[in-house]
Design an enzyme around this catalytic site. Structure first.
Site, mmCIF file in Angstrom:
data_model
loop_
_atom_site.group_PDB
_atom_site.id
_atom_site.type_symbol
_atom_site.label_atom_id
_atom_site.label_comp_id
_atom_site.label_asym_id
_atom_site.label_seq_id
_atom_site.Cartn_x
_atom_site.Cartn_y
_atom_site.Cartn_z
ATOM 1 N N GLU A 126 0.840 -1.223 0.000
ATOM 2 C CA GLU A 126 0.000 0.000 0.000
ATOM 3 C C GLU A 126 0.868 1.263 0.000
ATOM 4 O O GLU A 126 0.523 2.270 0.603
ATOM 5 C CB GLU A 126 -1.025 -0.027 1.130
ATOM 6 C CG GLU A 126 -1.975 -1.215 0.955
ATOM 7 C CD GLU A 126 -3.358 -1.016 1.505
ATOM 8 O OE1 GLU A 126 -3.757 0.144 1.717
ATOM 9 O OE2 GLU A 126 -4.058 -2.032 1.705
ATOM 10 N N GLY A 127 2.005 1.152 -0.689
ATOM 11 C CA GLY A 127 2.938 2.269 -0.807
ATOM 12 C C GLY A 127 4.097 2.120 0.154
ATOM 13 O O GLY A 127 3.899 2.079 1.370
HETATM 14 N N1 CAA Z 1 -7.133 11.326 -3.369
HETATM 15 C C1 CAA Z 1 -7.774 11.751 -4.496
HETATM 16 N N2 CAA Z 1 -7.114 12.047 -5.655
HETATM 17 C C2 CAA Z 1 -5.785 11.912 -5.646
HETATM 18 C C3 CAA Z 1 -5.055 11.479 -4.531
HETATM 19 C C4 CAA Z 1 -5.789 11.183 -3.355
HETATM 20 N N3 CAA Z 1 -5.163 10.760 -2.265
HETATM 21 N N4 CAA Z 1 -3.739 11.437 -4.832
HETATM 22 C C5 CAA Z 1 -3.634 11.841 -6.099
HETATM 23 N N5 CAA Z 1 -4.873 12.141 -6.588
HETATM 24 C C6 CAA Z 1 -5.197 12.587 -7.938
HETATM 25 C C7 CAA Z 1 -4.302 13.740 -8.374
HETATM 26 O O1 CAA Z 1 -4.873 14.991 -8.006
HETATM 27 C C8 CAA Z 1 -4.288 13.546 -9.875
HETATM 28 O O2 CAA Z 1 -5.508 14.036 -10.403
HETATM 29 P P1 CAA Z 1 -5.536 14.890 -11.785
HETATM 30 O O3 CAA Z 1 -5.205 13.911 -12.865
HETATM 31 O O4 CAA Z 1 -6.926 15.413 -11.840
HETATM 32 O O5 CAA Z 1 -4.472 15.966 -11.628
HETATM 33 C C9 CAA Z 1 -4.311 12.025 -10.051
HETATM 34 O O6 CAA Z 1 -4.874 11.511 -8.841
HETATM 35 C C10 CAA Z 1 -2.955 11.411 -10.258
HETATM 36 O O7 CAA Z 1 -2.154 11.720 -9.118
HETATM 37 P P2 CAA Z 1 -0.590 11.980 -9.250
HETATM 38 O O8 CAA Z 1 -0.341 12.972 -10.344
HETATM 39 O O9 CAA Z 1 -0.103 12.320 -7.897
HETATM 40 O O10 CAA Z 1 -0.082 10.552 -9.732
HETATM 41 P P3 CAA Z 1 1.376 9.967 -9.849
HETATM 42 O O11 CAA Z 1 1.446 9.112 -11.038
HETATM 43 O O12 CAA Z 1 2.371 11.088 -9.716
HETATM 44 O O13 CAA Z 1 1.459 8.950 -8.602
HETATM 45 C C11 CAA Z 1 2.073 8.202 -6.423
HETATM 46 C C12 CAA Z 1 1.522 9.331 -7.330
HETATM 47 C C13 CAA Z 1 1.946 8.808 -5.045
HETATM 48 C C14 CAA Z 1 3.527 7.868 -6.697
HETATM 49 C C15 CAA Z 1 1.193 6.943 -6.581
HETATM 50 O O14 CAA Z 1 1.471 6.291 -7.796
HETATM 51 C C16 CAA Z 1 1.358 5.981 -5.435
HETATM 52 O O15 CAA Z 1 0.736 6.164 -4.391
HETATM 53 N N6 CAA Z 1 2.181 4.914 -5.641
HETATM 54 C C17 CAA Z 1 2.215 3.792 -4.715
HETATM 55 C C18 CAA Z 1 1.203 2.771 -5.163
HETATM 56 C C19 CAA Z 1 0.638 1.972 -4.059
HETATM 57 O O16 CAA Z 1 0.443 2.418 -2.947
HETATM 58 N N7 CAA Z 1 0.304 0.738 -4.404
HETATM 59 C C20 CAA Z 1 -0.293 -0.164 -3.473
HETATM 60 C C21 CAA Z 1 -1.031 -1.210 -4.210
HETATM 61 S S1 CAA Z 1 -2.104 -2.220 -3.261
HETATM 62 C C22 CAA Z 1 -1.099 -3.271 -2.371
HETATM 63 O O17 CAA Z 1 -0.127 -2.870 -1.873
HETATM 64 C C23 CAA Z 1 -1.424 -4.695 -2.161
HETATM 65 C C24 CAA Z 1 -2.789 -4.937 -1.768
HETATM 66 O O18 CAA Z 1 -3.447 -5.806 -2.237
HETATM 67 C C25 CAA Z 1 -3.339 -4.120 -0.686
#
Ligand code: CAA
Length: 384
Positions: free
Chosen positions: A366-367
């Protein structure tokens, strides 16, 4: 406990504690050793309402506030962190996405049975080449008549091989938007749909009693009513849900740390060396004191983050801070607990070894901690 709870909230937490002590703790070591995912236990938790904790009563959930939800989750995690991740993912991610963005028909068909614990949910975002950079995902859906055809491969999906319904983020406009956050939709993918093939369960360092698997989509035909919300906003829905998901993982981390502290304290009072319990030595006392202090600080931050979520609006920075601090605290506290146990701590016969392995996952999924720092830093500077 850091929050003042109503009698009803206390009852929910107490029920989780009683269930965890009676039905989880006695089995946790064996399930870990056998890599056994115990679906009947998940079903029993569902019958008690623990799979609909954040779903309003109108949709058959318990309608809890976030603090109470996290306290119940901590109780489950303190007994079995593997069961806790199934419960956390189900409650924080797929059900929240359906609650927020589903049509009334989708809520009736999917959310209500999920909240009642009849269907287990999963969340499929990551891919082999799209982990931290989740927006690089390549699974795709193309329109076919009124519906869609999905192809691609999802990786490291918690409950991936055991879920009844998967919410999957898939590129819907691969021609015009081959990468990036836009042009991604979220699909409701039921188990058993032809072409949905789960991979074999991953062989993990920790959380070995939880199911983590790849999920392959091979010409999966879905009706238009399986698309959640807007066809190009699935990635935004996923990040929004992760604000809640990360709180769940932080609560899991607190449960793991608490269990390690309790085991280490008991052991320090009993284990004798140099003619005295090792707890008589300042080195051990100070270690336990630091473990307890850091855990209390982590939990207080988590509950503060939960209050931000309950106040409405985005809790993104608070969720990331809580996930970062609680997971790193769990890793540190469990490592200290192993040290208190000394040679025994390194053996599989004692629980702290498992707790340390389980804690590691909370710094990754989850990041990762690096992504949480990236999110916190971005939010600070963007709002400056
Ligand atoms: N709430 C609502 N909207 C959000 C948001 C939030 N928390 N965070 C970002 N957004 C919106 C942004 O405003 C943007 O919107 P617009 O297109 O309208 O501008 C859009 O979402 C894209 O956001 P970013 O530009 O920030 O996207 P990015 O490509 O730069 O990625 C990142 C940001 C923080 C690196 C993200 O990719 C991330 O969190 N990566 C980690 C992934 C992760 O946590 N994966 C876990 C998977 S699940 C798991 O672990 C296993 C399981 O089964 C549980």
């Amino acid at each position: 406990m850091t929050a003042v709870l109503t009698e009803e909230q206390q009852q929910v937490v107490q029920l989780a504690r009683d269930f965890a002590r009676e039905h989880l703790a006695p089995h946790a070591a064996r399930w870990d050793a056998e890599k056994h995912f115990d679906r009947p236990t998940i079903d029993r938790l569902g019958e008690l309402g623990f799979l609909g904790m954040l779903v309003s009563e109108a949709y058959d959930g318990l309608g809890l506030d976030t603090v109470t939800y996290l306290m119940a989750l901590e109780e489950i995690a303190a007994a079995d962190a593997s069961i806790a991740v199934s419960v956390a993912v189900h409650n924080s991610l797929p059900t929240q996405m359906l609650l927020r963005h589903g049509t009334e028909d989708q809520k009736e068909r999917w959310l209500k049975p999920m909240a009642r614990g009849e269907l287990l949910g999963a969340f499929a975002l990551s891919e082999a080449d799209a982990g931290s950079d989740a927006a690089a995902l390549r699974a795709r859906a193309v329109r076919s008549g009124d519906g869609w055809v999905l192809n691609g491969a999802k990786a490291w999906v918690s409950n991936g091989g055991t879920a009844d319904v998967i919410l999957a983020m898939v590129r819907t406009d691969a021609e015009r938007a081959p990468r990036g956050a836009r042009g991604i939709g979220c699909f409701i993918v039921p188990k058993g749909t032809p072409g949905v093939v789960p991979g074999k369960p991953e062989d993990k360092m920790g959380l070995r009693a939880s199911n983590t698997a790849a999920v392959f989509f091979q010409d999966v035909h879905l009706g238009g009513d399986h698309l959640l919300g807007d066809a190009s906003s699935g990635f935004v829905y996923a990040l929004e849900a992760l604000d809640c998901g990360r709180l769940g993982i932080a609560a899991q981390a607190c449960g793991i740390a608490r269990s390690a502290l309790e085991h280490a304290t008991r052991y320090a009072a009993e284990r004798r060396q140099f003619g005295r319990p090792i707890g008589d030595f300042e080195a051990t006392r100070f270690r336990l004191a630091d473990m307890a202090t850091r855990l209390a600080a982590a939990r207080a931050l988590l509950h503060e983050a939960a209050r931000h979520r309950d106040a409405g609006g985005r809790s993104t920075r608070w969720s990331a801070m809580a996930k970062l601090f609680c997971s790193e605290t769990a890793m540190w506290v469990t490592s200290q607990a192993v040290q208190v146990f000394g040679g025994y701590g390194f053996m599989r016969d004692y629980p702290v070894e498992r707790l340390m392995r389980d804690a590691k996952a909370t710094e990754i999924y989850e990041g990762t901690s690096e992504i949480q720092r990236l999110v916190i830093g971005r939010e600070l500077l963007d709002s400056h």
